[in-house]
Scaffold this motif. Structure first.
Motif, PDB file in Angstrom:
ATOM      1  N   HIS A 226       9.160   4.679  11.277  1.00 52.11           N
ATOM      2  CA  HIS A 226       8.812   5.726  10.332  1.00 52.11           C
ATOM      3  C   HIS A 226       8.735   7.055  11.086  1.00 52.11           C
ATOM      4  CE1 HIS A 226       8.272   3.052   6.997  1.00 52.11           C
ATOM      5  NE2 HIS A 226       7.342   2.344   7.618  1.00 52.11           N
TER       6      HIS A 226
ATOM      7  N   TYR B  13      12.916   8.805   2.631  1.00 51.74           N
ATOM      8  CA  TYR B  13      11.693   8.300   2.005  1.00 51.74           C
ATOM      9  C   TYR B  13      11.355   9.015   0.701  1.00 51.74           C
ATOM     10  CZ  TYR B  13       9.268  12.236   4.360  1.00 51.74           C
ATOM     11  OH  TYR B  13       8.871  13.471   4.809  1.00 51.74           O
TER      12      TYR B  13
ATOM     13  N   ASP C 202       4.780   2.563  13.212  1.00 48.60           N
ATOM     14  CA  ASP C 202       4.289   3.316  12.063  1.00 48.60           C
ATOM     15  C   ASP C 202       3.351   4.442  12.474  1.00 48.60           C
ATOM     16  OD1 ASP C 202       3.713   3.936   9.329  1.00 48.60           O
ATOM     17  OD2 ASP C 202       1.813   2.891   9.571  1.00 48.60           O
TER      18      ASP C 202
ATOM     19  N   TYR D 202       1.043   3.481   3.981  1.00 47.04           N
ATOM     20  CA  TYR D 202       2.172   2.556   4.083  1.00 47.04           C
ATOM     21  C   TYR D 202       1.760   1.119   4.408  1.00 47.04           C
ATOM     22  CZ  TYR D 202       6.045   5.988   4.007  1.00 47.04           C
ATOM     23  OH  TYR D 202       6.962   6.936   3.647  1.00 47.04           O
TER      24      TYR D 202
ATOM     25  N   ARG E  59       3.034  -1.698   1.921  1.00 51.11           N
ATOM     26  CA  ARG E  59       4.500  -1.713   1.875  1.00 51.11           C
ATOM     27  C   ARG E  59       5.089  -2.148   3.213  1.00 51.11           C
ATOM     28  NH1 ARG E  59       6.259   3.949   0.041  1.00 51.11           N
ATOM     29  NH2 ARG E  59       8.298   2.942  -0.303  1.00 51.11           N
ATOM     30  N   ASN E  60       4.449  -1.761   4.290  1.00 50.04           N
ATOM     31  CA  ASN E  60       4.928  -2.213   5.598  1.00 50.04           C
ATOM     32  C   ASN E  60       4.867  -3.732   5.714  1.00 50.04           C
ATOM     33  OD1 ASN E  60       5.771   0.129   6.966  1.00 50.04           O
ATOM     34  ND2 ASN E  60       3.683   0.636   7.593  1.00 50.04           N
TER      35      ASN E  60
END
Length: 325
Positions: free
Chosen positions: A144, A189, A209, A215, A218-219
């Protein structure tokens, strides 16, 4: 000597006279040529990220320059050597004292000022992606903030390890840069669902990350079986709910780490990380597989403008402060 002094009440940075620094036992004194700018510096300037106990109050986590003096007991370095170094603080200055174990040679082929862009990203990426998460070919690494200083470095290191790379970023220009550096999958994104795209690629074996809470769920969805999520930042907040059932089903791991507060020596220390980076990453740089990505350079007296540029997000790669201009 001169250094940047931060007024945390106004967030103003000024280049002014401060007391001279001297190397203590086991330290070297570096005459600074350039200092790297990091998001932690912005937080410290705002009074939100105080230095660890005993560290300099002056901002700055990495520099390059020339060794000007040696403290007692230092035998592995000599005055006059050009080096770069990982710091706990003190980098925005003409001189900085640093433990000798955190000093590194300049990688072959890298100009001395540009070497200041390497210590923080190299040590962060290697310690997290390899030493902690055990990334290995042909695994998929999801990054990310792929166009950030850390992201641009992580892409190159992962490709040098023959791994696949997916990145998220927020503009076509940033995604193009990530692709040029070797990213296999680029995800905007703003418009794309990174979870679905990464799942289609088999899931991420490792996620690096910088977002944090926003996140987290979702991660975990994006992880492959046995995947490892390594959180190194909190740009998206510090608190989130963890669905342990999802994590168990994937036999996954969530790891949170920080570099600045690690001990100088011992298990998990900066010395261990610096040693591995010098042995493993510097040859990649010398071979041209990894290079520092410099987005902007400023005279150090213009540190305020450098911070504003990094805060804006309108920059890819690293921002440097030059003491020699």
């Amino acid at each position: 000597m001169q250094a940047i002094v931060a007024d945390t009440s106004s967030h103003k940075l000024t280049w002014q006279s401060v007391p001279d620094v001297h190397p203590g036992p086991g330290e070297v004194l570096i005459e600074v040529v350039a200092a790297g700018v990091n998001r932690a510096d912005l937080l410290q300037a705002a009074g939100k990220y105080p230095p660890p106990p005993g560290a300099s109050e002056i901002i700055g986590l990495e520099v390059s320059g020339t060794i000007a003096a040696l403290g007692d007991g230092v035998t592995q370095w000599s005055t006059g050597e050009t080096v770069c170094a990982l710091l706990a603080g003190g980098g925005y200055a003409e001189y900085v004292a640093v433990p000798a174990a955190q000093v590194m040679p300049i990688p072959h082929g890298v100009p001395l000022p540009h070497a200041a862009a390497l210590p923080e990203v190299a040590c962060t990426v290697w310690s997290n992606v390899v030493m902690t998460a055990d990334l290995a070919a042909p695994e998929l690494l999801l990054i990310h903030g792929g166009a950030s200083g850390i992201g641009t470095h992580a892409i190159q290191v992962a490709k040098a390890l023959n791994c696949r790379v997916a990145v998220t970023a927020g503009s076509p220009n940033k995604l193009d840069l990530c692709a040029e550096l070797g990213a296999d999958i680029t995800i905007d994104y703003h418009s794309d669902d990174f979870v679905e795209i990464v799942r289609q690629a088999g899931g991420a074996d490792v996620i690096l990350d910088i977002i944090g809470a926003k996140y987290l769920d979702r991660n975990i969805d994006a992880l492959a079986a046995g995947g490892r999520l390594v959180i190194i930042g909190m740009q998206g907040g510090a608190k989130a709910e963890l669905n342990i059932g999802k994590l168990l089903a994937k036999r996954g791991s969530v790891i949170a780490t920080a570099l600045r507060g690690r001990p100088v020596e011992g298990r998990g220390s900066k010395a261990d990380i610096v040693g591995e980076v010098t042995a493993e990453v510097w040859p990649m740089v010398a071979e041209g597989l990894v290079r520092p990505v410099i987005g902007a350079e400023f005279p150090i007296a213009e540190a305020q403008a450098a911070h504003e540029l990094l805060e804006s997000g309108d920059i890819s790669g690293k921002v440097l402060l030059r003491v020699d201009v």
